[in-house]
Motif scaffolding. Sequence first.
Motif, PDB file in Angstrom:
ATOM      1  N   ARG A  85      81.961  74.718  28.579  1.00 27.65           N
ATOM      2  CA  ARG A  85      82.351  73.172  29.516  1.00 27.65           C
ATOM      3  C   ARG A  85      81.311  72.786  30.375  1.00 27.65           C
ATOM      4  O   ARG A  85      81.063  71.530  30.555  1.00 27.65           O
ATOM      5  CB  ARG A  85      83.737  73.768  29.951  1.00 27.65           C
ATOM      6  N   SER A  86      80.700  73.816  31.090  1.00 23.35           N
ATOM      7  CA  SER A  86      79.886  73.375  32.157  1.00 23.35           C
ATOM      8  C   SER A  86      78.603  72.728  31.388  1.00 23.35           C
ATOM      9  O   SER A  86      77.982  71.698  31.757  1.00 23.35           O
ATOM     10  CB  SER A  86      79.162  74.713  32.962  1.00 23.35           C
TER      11      SER A  86
ATOM     12  N   GLN B 248      76.531  65.366  29.378  1.00 20.70           N
ATOM     13  CA  GLN B 248      77.265  64.162  29.392  1.00 20.70           C
ATOM     14  C   GLN B 248      76.660  63.445  30.488  1.00 20.70           C
ATOM     15  O   GLN B 248      76.465  62.064  30.598  1.00 20.70           O
ATOM     16  CB  GLN B 248      78.874  64.276  29.631  1.00 20.70           C
ATOM     17  N   TYR B 249      76.364  64.204  31.844  1.00 13.91           N
ATOM     18  CA  TYR B 249      76.065  63.749  33.034  1.00 13.91           C
ATOM     19  C   TYR B 249      74.507  63.070  32.931  1.00 13.91           C
ATOM     20  O   TYR B 249      74.142  62.106  33.226  1.00 13.91           O
ATOM     21  CB  TYR B 249      75.859  64.694  33.981  1.00 13.91           C
TER      22      TYR B 249
ATOM     23  N   ARG C  77      78.828  62.276  24.652  1.00 11.74           N
ATOM     24  CA  ARG C  77      80.115  63.075  24.837  1.00 11.74           C
ATOM     25  C   ARG C  77      80.269  63.807  23.520  1.00 11.74           C
ATOM     26  O   ARG C  77      80.109  63.316  22.369  1.00 11.74           O
ATOM     27  CB  ARG C  77      81.146  62.096  24.852  1.00 11.74           C
ATOM     28  N   VAL C  78      80.282  65.205  23.623  1.00 11.04           N
ATOM     29  CA  VAL C  78      80.450  66.027  22.556  1.00 11.04           C
ATOM     30  C   VAL C  78      81.283  67.140  22.983  1.00 11.04           C
ATOM     31  O   VAL C  78      81.841  67.334  23.995  1.00 11.04           O
ATOM     32  CB  VAL C  78      79.056  66.741  22.280  1.00 11.04           C
ATOM     33  N   SER C  79      82.088  67.715  21.967  1.00  5.66           N
ATOM     34  CA  SER C  79      82.971  68.692  22.274  1.00  5.66           C
ATOM     35  C   SER C  79      82.370  70.351  22.716  1.00  5.66           C
ATOM     36  O   SER C  79      81.238  70.124  22.378  1.00  5.66           O
ATOM     37  CB  SER C  79      84.044  68.938  20.990  1.00  5.66           C
ATOM     38  N   THR C  80      83.156  70.798  23.254  1.00 11.99           N
ATOM     39  CA  THR C  80      82.744  72.311  23.668  1.00 11.99           C
ATOM     40  C   THR C  80      82.308  73.230  22.423  1.00 11.99           C
ATOM     41  O   THR C  80      81.411  73.854  22.373  1.00 11.99           O
ATOM     42  CB  THR C  80      83.753  73.068  24.398  1.00 11.99           C
ATOM     43  N   LYS C  81      83.047  72.764  21.219  1.00 10.44           N
ATOM     44  CA  LYS C  81      82.805  73.392  19.915  1.00 10.44           C
ATOM     45  C   LYS C  81      81.214  73.240  19.465  1.00 10.44           C
ATOM     46  O   LYS C  81      80.640  74.030  18.957  1.00 10.44           O
ATOM     47  CB  LYS C  81      83.785  73.134  18.988  1.00 10.44           C
ATOM     48  N   THR C  82      80.998  71.946  19.703  1.00  9.21           N
ATOM     49  CA  THR C  82      79.708  71.552  19.395  1.00  9.21           C
ATOM     50  C   THR C  82      78.559  72.112  20.101  1.00  9.21           C
ATOM     51  O   THR C  82      77.533  72.431  19.926  1.00  9.21           O
ATOM     52  CB  THR C  82      79.532  69.760  19.487  1.00  9.21           C
TER      53      THR C  82
END
Length: 129
Positions: free
Chosen positions: A68-69, A75-76, A81-86
């Motif tokens: 998540r971090s 993203q910052y 934007r991607v998922s945590t799974k990616t």
Amino acid sequence: MLEDGQTQKRVAQRVGASPSVISRLWRLYQKTNSYGGRQSQGRHCCTTAREDCYIVTTALQDRLTIARSLQNDLQYSTETRVSTKTIRNRLHEGRFRAKWPARGDILTALHRAARLEFARQHLDWELRQ
């Protein structure tokens, strides 16, 4: 070679391929006028090679960071934007593995007492005994 009048079987023997491959390529050439590759199969990758490198590099800087971090950092910095799974998939591709703390069996009070008794009995024990 096929345009020169040779058979598909003869061309296949000459180039070391199966006749079905030659047939498929010949049909593709007749339809599109090129031997160019077909569309790639599979799902489109949502991150670039540079973003993948950024994910792995960021994870190397802090080995204990969570997906998540890393997702928020990506993203910052790149506005992607991607998922945590990616993120986890990219880390897996970068040969990162999940690490779990080692845990042993839980010792009861009886276990501890027995171990202490054994240690006291063998306090002056030598290797030859």
